[in-house]
Design an enzyme around this catalytic site. Structure first.
Site, PDB file in Angstrom:
ATOM      1  N   GLY A  12     -10.481   5.124  18.535  1.00 44.53           N
ATOM      2  CA  GLY A  12      -9.931   6.476  18.494  1.00 44.53           C
ATOM      3  C   GLY A  12     -10.522   7.313  19.622  1.00 44.53           C
ATOM      4  O   GLY A  12      -9.828   8.120  20.249  1.00 44.53           O
ATOM      5  N   LYS A 187      -1.334 -10.747  17.706  1.00 43.89           N
ATOM      6  CA  LYS A 187      -2.636 -10.080  17.822  1.00 43.89           C
ATOM      7  C   LYS A 187      -3.542 -10.469  16.659  1.00 43.89           C
ATOM      8  O   LYS A 187      -4.759 -10.640  16.828  1.00 43.89           O
ATOM      9  CB  LYS A 187      -2.451  -8.555  17.859  1.00 43.89           C
TER      10      LYS A 187
END
Ligand code: NDP
Ligand code: KPL
Length: 312
Positions: A12, A187
């Site tokens: 983030g 992924k």
């Protein structure tokens, strides 16, 4: 664009810094009081490709989110087990057209997000960027990465492409995917090998890749993910996915990174996302009657290590 980063840990913070430097109106929201306080007092500090920088970005504690501004975009970057609580806590920032982009590792987060957000506003994806938290208010960022994303709602393809453009304008190298469930499983294969194996073996990705059994282990785990994915309509190209996983071994790109699970478990004795990665494949394997012995064992070994280290 008014962007909220919901979960401003390592990743983030990376996205927050890059989007802020790219000229967006960014606010960070996080649940770790010491981290939020450090950012508020001193700015968000980063070693960014070798250069020490400080980015002054507004920050809010998750439990103190106020409704005075609404977001155009909320990027979710919590750990998987924190996702539902974050969605609950950022509700005051969500307007009718606020878009939600989820880039967490793991499989099936849309099932949680759908309980809070109308389908038309949900965008999901994954990222090959990396990041590490050094301590409260401080991150280490190196290497290159990419983002793939897609809309879940019908007729939102243009909005997904616009989102990718916004991220790319800040250097995040994002692209629209027309088969995001393939990308997410692909992924998940990276995380289903690198994250648990580096944590168990106490190595980075390049060091794991340099071991003789690495290739066979990767092939076996990817085959288990592929068998389960097939039951969900996702047809993984095992050879291509194995190559993609093994590209992470390269020490000149991200090979020297210790995966996020290593950072959680080994560095910080925190619980891991294993139940959303290999654990999710084990559960789905049982549901579809497909044996997944490597995923079962890797999940159990990580849970053993969580117990041994008293992870919380
Ligand atoms: N790190 C990476 O390189 C990559 C991570 N990802 C994925 O991105 C998502 C976010 O991961 P990441 O950014 O690594 O998460 P982090 O562990 O850096 O941060 C997530 C949250 O965990 C809490 N936290 C983390 N460390 C501590 C600590 N030492 N003490 C107290 N609380 C802490 C904080 O919130 P709180 O206090 O609310 O718990 C923090 O906001 C995950 O799904 C991950 O798998 C994807 C690609 C790469
Ligand atoms: C960087 C990468 C790809 C390593 O598995 C990752 O997603 C993580 O650290 O969680």
């Amino acid at each position: 664009m008014k962007i909220i980063i919901a979960g401003a840990g390592a990743m983030g913070s990376r996205f927050g810094i890059m989007l802020h430097r790219g000229g967006n109106d960014v606010t960070l929201v996080d649940g770790w009081p010491a981290h939020v306080e450090a950012i508020r007092q001193n700015g968000l500090k980063a070693n960014f490709n070798g250069e020490d920088i400080t980015e002054h970005i507004p920050v809010m504690l998750q439990s103190e989110v106020k409704s005075d501004t609404k977001a155009d975009l909320i990027i979710l970057f919590t750990k998987s087990m924190q996702l539902a609580q974050m969605l609950q806590d950022v509700k005051p920032l969500i307007a009718e057209n606020t878009k939600i982009l989820c880039l967490l590792n793991g499989i099936g987060h849309e099932d949680t997000i759908e309980k809070y957000i109308p389908m038309k506003n949900i965008f999901i994806g994954n990222t090959m960027w990396t990041a590490g938290l050094v301590g409260p208010g401080e991150v280490k960022l190196f290497g290159n990465g990419s983002v793939e994303l897609q809309n879940l709602g019908q007729d939102q393809e243009d909005a997904a492409k616009d989102l990718a453009k916004t991220l790319s304008e800040s250097g995040l190298n994002a692209k629209y995917s027309d088969n995001i469930h393939y990308s997410i499983y692909r992924k998940a294969c990276v995380n289903g090998t690198m994250n648990c194996l580096c944590s168990i073996l106490d190595v980075n990705m390049a060091e794991f890749g340099a071991t003789k059994p690495a290739h066979d282990i990767v092939v076996t785990v990817v085959n288990e993910f592929a068998a389960v994915a097939k039951h969900e309509g996702v047809d993984l190209d095992v050879k291509e996915v194995v190559e993609h996983v093994e590209s992470c071994f390269d020490p000149d790109t991200i090979g020297k990174h210790y995966p996020s699970m290593y950072q959680d478990l080994i560095n910080n004795h925190r619980l891991t996302e294993i139940d959303y990665i290999n654990g999710a494949v084990s559960r789905k394997g049982k549901k579809y009657n497909i044996p997944t012995p490597y995923c079962d064992l890797l999940t159990q070994l990580i849970h053993c290590k969580e117990d041994i280290l008293g992870a919380k």
